[in-house]
Design a protein around this motif. Structure first.
Motif, PDB file in Angstrom:
ATOM      1  N   LEU A  15      18.418  39.229   9.646  1.00  0.00           N
ATOM      2  CA  LEU A  15      19.822  38.879   9.442  1.00  0.00           C
ATOM      3  C   LEU A  15      20.099  38.504   7.990  1.00  0.00           C
ATOM      4  O   LEU A  15      21.113  38.918   7.418  1.00  0.00           O
ATOM      5  CB  LEU A  15      20.233  37.736  10.375  1.00  0.00           C
ATOM      6  CG  LEU A  15      20.305  38.081  11.864  1.00  0.00           C
ATOM      7  CD1 LEU A  15      20.525  36.816  12.694  1.00  0.00           C
ATOM      8  CD2 LEU A  15      21.388  39.105  12.139  1.00  0.00           C
ATOM      9  N   VAL A  16      19.196  37.744   7.390  1.00  0.00           N
ATOM     10  CA  VAL A  16      19.397  37.325   5.997  1.00  0.00           C
ATOM     11  C   VAL A  16      19.329  38.526   5.055  1.00  0.00           C
ATOM     12  O   VAL A  16      20.229  38.738   4.238  1.00  0.00           O
ATOM     13  CB  VAL A  16      18.373  36.239   5.591  1.00  0.00           C
ATOM     14  CG1 VAL A  16      18.385  36.005   4.092  1.00  0.00           C
ATOM     15  CG2 VAL A  16      18.659  34.941   6.339  1.00  0.00           C
ATOM     16  N   GLY A  19      22.197  40.890   5.627  1.00  0.00           N
ATOM     17  CA  GLY A  19      23.413  40.308   5.051  1.00  0.00           C
ATOM     18  C   GLY A  19      23.456  40.453   3.542  1.00  0.00           C
ATOM     19  O   GLY A  19      24.518  40.719   2.962  1.00  0.00           O
ATOM     20  N   ASN A  22      24.286  44.082   2.824  1.00  0.00           N
ATOM     21  CA  ASN A  22      25.702  44.282   3.116  1.00  0.00           C
ATOM     22  C   ASN A  22      26.567  43.739   1.977  1.00  0.00           C
ATOM     23  O   ASN A  22      27.411  44.450   1.432  1.00  0.00           O
ATOM     24  CB  ASN A  22      26.037  43.592   4.442  1.00  0.00           C
ATOM     25  CG  ASN A  22      27.465  43.823   4.900  1.00  0.00           C
ATOM     26  OD1 ASN A  22      28.343  44.174   4.133  1.00  0.00           O
ATOM     27  ND2 ASN A  22      27.701  43.590   6.167  1.00  0.00           N
ATOM     28  N   MET A  23      26.370  42.490   1.631  1.00  0.00           N
ATOM     29  CA  MET A  23      27.202  41.870   0.587  1.00  0.00           C
ATOM     30  C   MET A  23      26.968  42.494  -0.779  1.00  0.00           C
ATOM     31  O   MET A  23      27.905  42.636  -1.564  1.00  0.00           O
ATOM     32  CB  MET A  23      26.956  40.357   0.532  1.00  0.00           C
ATOM     33  CG  MET A  23      27.593  39.603   1.686  1.00  0.00           C
ATOM     34  SD  MET A  23      29.348  39.993   1.946  1.00  0.00           S
ATOM     35  CE  MET A  23      30.058  39.518   0.397  1.00  0.00           C
ATOM     36  N   HIS A  66      28.043  48.166   5.917  1.00  0.00           N
ATOM     37  CA  HIS A  66      27.814  47.739   7.300  1.00  0.00           C
ATOM     38  C   HIS A  66      26.629  48.494   7.904  1.00  0.00           C
ATOM     39  O   HIS A  66      25.779  47.899   8.567  1.00  0.00           O
ATOM     40  CB  HIS A  66      29.061  47.960   8.145  1.00  0.00           C
ATOM     41  CG  HIS A  66      30.260  47.222   7.648  1.00  0.00           C
ATOM     42  ND1 HIS A  66      31.541  47.511   8.042  1.00  0.00           N
ATOM     43  CD2 HIS A  66      30.380  46.189   6.773  1.00  0.00           C
ATOM     44  CE1 HIS A  66      32.391  46.704   7.449  1.00  0.00           C
ATOM     45  NE2 HIS A  66      31.699  45.890   6.661  1.00  0.00           N
ATOM     46  N   GLY A  69      23.256  47.611   5.813  1.00  0.00           N
ATOM     47  CA  GLY A  69      22.888  46.225   6.065  1.00  0.00           C
ATOM     48  C   GLY A  69      22.265  46.064   7.446  1.00  0.00           C
ATOM     49  O   GLY A  69      21.230  45.411   7.616  1.00  0.00           O
ATOM     50  N   THR A  70      22.884  46.696   8.440  1.00  0.00           N
ATOM     51  CA  THR A  70      22.344  46.638   9.799  1.00  0.00           C
ATOM     52  C   THR A  70      21.012  47.358   9.887  1.00  0.00           C
ATOM     53  O   THR A  70      20.058  46.851  10.494  1.00  0.00           O
ATOM     54  CB  THR A  70      23.350  47.254  10.796  1.00  0.00           C
ATOM     55  OG1 THR A  70      24.593  46.561  10.686  1.00  0.00           O
ATOM     56  CG2 THR A  70      22.837  47.157  12.214  1.00  0.00           C
ATOM     57  N   GLY A  73      18.287  45.289   8.085  1.00  0.00           N
ATOM     58  CA  GLY A  73      18.028  44.076   8.856  1.00  0.00           C
ATOM     59  C   GLY A  73      17.259  44.359  10.135  1.00  0.00           C
ATOM     60  O   GLY A  73      16.298  43.657  10.479  1.00  0.00           O
ATOM     61  N   PHE A  96      25.559  41.737  13.868  1.00  0.00           N
ATOM     62  CA  PHE A  96      26.387  42.406  12.860  1.00  0.00           C
ATOM     63  C   PHE A  96      27.638  43.013  13.497  1.00  0.00           C
ATOM     64  O   PHE A  96      28.702  43.044  12.868  1.00  0.00           O
ATOM     65  CB  PHE A  96      25.589  43.454  12.095  1.00  0.00           C
ATOM     66  CG  PHE A  96      24.780  42.876  10.970  1.00  0.00           C
ATOM     67  CD1 PHE A  96      25.348  42.607   9.743  1.00  0.00           C
ATOM     68  CD2 PHE A  96      23.442  42.592  11.140  1.00  0.00           C
ATOM     69  CE1 PHE A  96      24.608  42.063   8.703  1.00  0.00           C
ATOM     70  CE2 PHE A  96      22.684  42.052  10.114  1.00  0.00           C
ATOM     71  CZ  PHE A  96      23.270  41.783   8.889  1.00  0.00           C
ATOM     72  N   GLY A  99      30.120  40.368  13.761  1.00  0.00           N
ATOM     73  CA  GLY A  99      30.699  40.180  12.432  1.00  0.00           C
ATOM     74  C   GLY A  99      31.721  41.262  12.105  1.00  0.00           C
ATOM     75  O   GLY A  99      32.767  40.987  11.515  1.00  0.00           O
ATOM     76  N   TYR A 122      26.703  49.854  13.680  1.00  0.00           N
ATOM     77  CA  TYR A 122      25.947  48.686  14.115  1.00  0.00           C
ATOM     78  C   TYR A 122      24.826  49.015  15.101  1.00  0.00           C
ATOM     79  O   TYR A 122      23.654  49.014  14.717  1.00  0.00           O
ATOM     80  CB  TYR A 122      26.907  47.624  14.667  1.00  0.00           C
ATOM     81  CG  TYR A 122      27.949  47.219  13.641  1.00  0.00           C
ATOM     82  CD1 TYR A 122      27.596  46.457  12.529  1.00  0.00           C
ATOM     83  CD2 TYR A 122      29.260  47.642  13.742  1.00  0.00           C
ATOM     84  CE1 TYR A 122      28.529  46.108  11.569  1.00  0.00           C
ATOM     85  CE2 TYR A 122      30.200  47.297  12.778  1.00  0.00           C
ATOM     86  CZ  TYR A 122      29.834  46.533  11.700  1.00  0.00           C
ATOM     87  OH  TYR A 122      30.751  46.196  10.751  1.00  0.00           O
TER      88      TYR A 122
END
Length: 141
Positions: A15-16, A19, A22-23, A66, A69-70, A73, A96, A99, A122
């Motif tokens: 998740l970290v 994320g 993603n960011m 998205h 990132g998924t 992760g 995600f 989110g 996702y």
């Protein structure tokens, strides 16, 4: 007991890192595909007010953020998890996805993007991450 801690650590790690990916992609997206003239993309309010100016190309980077990132992760989670690797990777996809739904409520976007994003970014990417982790681990043997 050790397996539970490892699986929880795998989930948190996925998740970290997911994320961050993603960011990171969202933060550089304006340099790759410049926002429309007059759009303030620095705040949620600015985005809400200028979303009508966005063309389909402006939604490419959010979708990639998205998705990737998924994917990253879930791959990390599945690689680190001790057991039920696919389930843990899909848990990343589920978090995600929640989110993504939250973002959709906060920032209304075109229906076509909502469908493509929620359906394609996702759960499928989480499953692909689990498959890739399995392939990587089988090569290690």
């Amino acid at each position: 007991m050790k397996s539970i801690f490892r699986n929880i650590l795998a989930l948190i790690s996925g998740l970290v890192v997911g994320g961050i990916v993603n960011m990171g992609l969202i933060m550089i997206s304006g340099f790759i595909i410049p926002p429309p003239e007059g759009a303030d993309i620095t705040t949620m309010e600015g985005l809400q007010e200028s979303i009508h100016l966005f063309q389909p190309r402006h939604f490419l980077m959010p979708f990639l953020a998205h998705s990737l990132g998924t994917l990253v992760g879930a791959l990390i989670t599945a690689y680190v998890a001790d057991a039920s690797k696919t389930k843990w990777a899909l848990a990343v996809g589920g978090v995600f996805l929640i989110g993504g739904i939250t973002n959709l409520i906060a920032l209304p976007s075109p229906l076509w993007f909502n469908i493509v994003d929620l359906v394609g970014a996702y759960i499928p990417m989480a499953y692909l991450g689990a498959l890739l982790a399995n392939k990587i681990q089988n090569k290690d043997l």
